[in-house]
Design a protein around this motif. Sequence first.
Motif, PDB file in Angstrom:
ATOM      1  N   MET A 184     -86.466  28.020 -69.961  1.00  0.00           N
ATOM      2  CA  MET A 184     -86.520  26.384 -70.405  1.00  0.00           C
ATOM      3  C   MET A 184     -86.661  26.273 -71.923  1.00  0.00           C
ATOM      4  O   MET A 184     -85.930  25.457 -72.735  1.00  0.00           O
ATOM      5  N   ASP A 185     -87.476  27.385 -72.444  1.00  0.00           N
ATOM      6  CA  ASP A 185     -87.554  27.261 -74.044  1.00  0.00           C
ATOM      7  C   ASP A 185     -86.274  27.620 -74.766  1.00  0.00           C
ATOM      8  O   ASP A 185     -85.726  26.821 -75.857  1.00  0.00           O
ATOM      9  N   MET A 232     -86.554  19.366 -67.434  1.00  0.00           N
ATOM     10  CA  MET A 232     -86.336  18.461 -68.371  1.00  0.00           C
ATOM     11  C   MET A 232     -86.975  17.176 -68.555  1.00  0.00           C
ATOM     12  O   MET A 232     -87.287  16.738 -68.979  1.00  0.00           O
ATOM     13  N   TYR A 290     -84.026  23.540 -63.693  1.00  0.00           N
ATOM     14  CA  TYR A 290     -84.197  23.330 -64.942  1.00  0.00           C
ATOM     15  C   TYR A 290     -84.009  21.779 -65.349  1.00  0.00           C
ATOM     16  O   TYR A 290     -84.403  21.349 -66.133  1.00  0.00           O
ATOM     17  N   GLN A 291     -82.965  21.199 -64.727  1.00  0.00           N
ATOM     18  CA  GLN A 291     -82.546  19.863 -64.777  1.00  0.00           C
ATOM     19  C   GLN A 291     -83.930  18.943 -64.432  1.00  0.00           C
ATOM     20  O   GLN A 291     -83.985  18.238 -65.387  1.00  0.00           O
ATOM     21  N   LEU A 338     -77.292  20.001 -72.029  1.00  0.00           N
ATOM     22  CA  LEU A 338     -78.195  20.735 -71.100  1.00  0.00           C
ATOM     23  C   LEU A 338     -76.982  21.642 -70.392  1.00  0.00           C
ATOM     24  O   LEU A 338     -77.431  22.826 -70.382  1.00  0.00           O
ATOM     25  N   ILE A 360     -83.242  27.086 -73.215  1.00  0.00           N
ATOM     26  CA  ILE A 360     -82.222  25.885 -73.202  1.00  0.00           C
ATOM     27  C   ILE A 360     -82.629  24.716 -74.235  1.00  0.00           C
ATOM     28  O   ILE A 360     -81.697  24.485 -74.872  1.00  0.00           O
ATOM     29  N   ARG A 361     -83.873  24.443 -74.519  1.00  0.00           N
ATOM     30  CA  ARG A 361     -84.340  23.457 -75.516  1.00  0.00           C
ATOM     31  C   ARG A 361     -83.948  24.001 -77.049  1.00  0.00           C
ATOM     32  O   ARG A 361     -83.463  23.005 -77.649  1.00  0.00           O
ATOM     33  N   ASN A 362     -83.980  25.330 -77.115  1.00  0.00           N
ATOM     34  CA  ASN A 362     -83.739  25.733 -78.710  1.00  0.00           C
ATOM     35  C   ASN A 362     -82.240  25.765 -78.715  1.00  0.00           C
ATOM     36  O   ASN A 362     -81.677  25.228 -79.906  1.00  0.00           O
ATOM     37  N   MET A 411     -80.138  23.589 -77.105  1.00  0.00           N
ATOM     38  CA  MET A 411     -79.758  22.145 -77.304  1.00  0.00           C
ATOM     39  C   MET A 411     -80.050  21.476 -78.787  1.00  0.00           C
ATOM     40  O   MET A 411     -79.249  20.920 -79.212  1.00  0.00           O
ATOM     41  N   ASP A 412     -81.338  22.123 -79.229  1.00  0.00           N
ATOM     42  CA  ASP A 412     -81.725  21.560 -80.689  1.00  0.00           C
ATOM     43  C   ASP A 412     -80.850  22.237 -81.575  1.00  0.00           C
ATOM     44  O   ASP A 412     -80.556  21.465 -82.464  1.00  0.00           O
ATOM     45  N   SER A 429     -75.821  24.648 -72.307  1.00  0.00           N
ATOM     46  CA  SER A 429     -76.930  25.436 -72.782  1.00  0.00           C
ATOM     47  C   SER A 429     -76.931  26.344 -71.655  1.00  0.00           C
ATOM     48  O   SER A 429     -77.102  27.570 -71.809  1.00  0.00           O
TER      49      SER A 429
END
Length: 127
Positions: free
Chosen positions: A92-93, A127, A123-124, A106, A95-97, A99-100, A109
Amino acid sequence: MSTIRIFLNTHGKDDENITPELKELLYFMDHTNDPDLVIQSDNVRKLHNSVRAIQKNEEIGVRYMQLWEEKIMGEQEARAEGRAEGTRNATMDNIRNLMDSLKISLEQSMDILKIPAAEREEYQTMM
């Protein structure tokens, strides 16, 4: 109410700062099965008699082994669950990294991370 843990070393060298009964208990713990064991303390003698009674009782021995196996299996399951949760959190980290950093969706990623379709809904939801 808090719990206090005391660690005792049956091979300790400090005989001066412990009571004779504690010294005898520590010796007993190391020599439980010694047939020539001489016990002075009433409390340690009671414990020794209880241990011998349990050792002679096959039903208690079997139940003890079952409880031990259940404990080990529970610990193994807990470790597996902990690893799985850690993997999910790390993914999850990631994915966020992605995306950012890359300003991507999502879905993109998860594509980059090659997350299987069966796991994507989880994972969806996270979020």
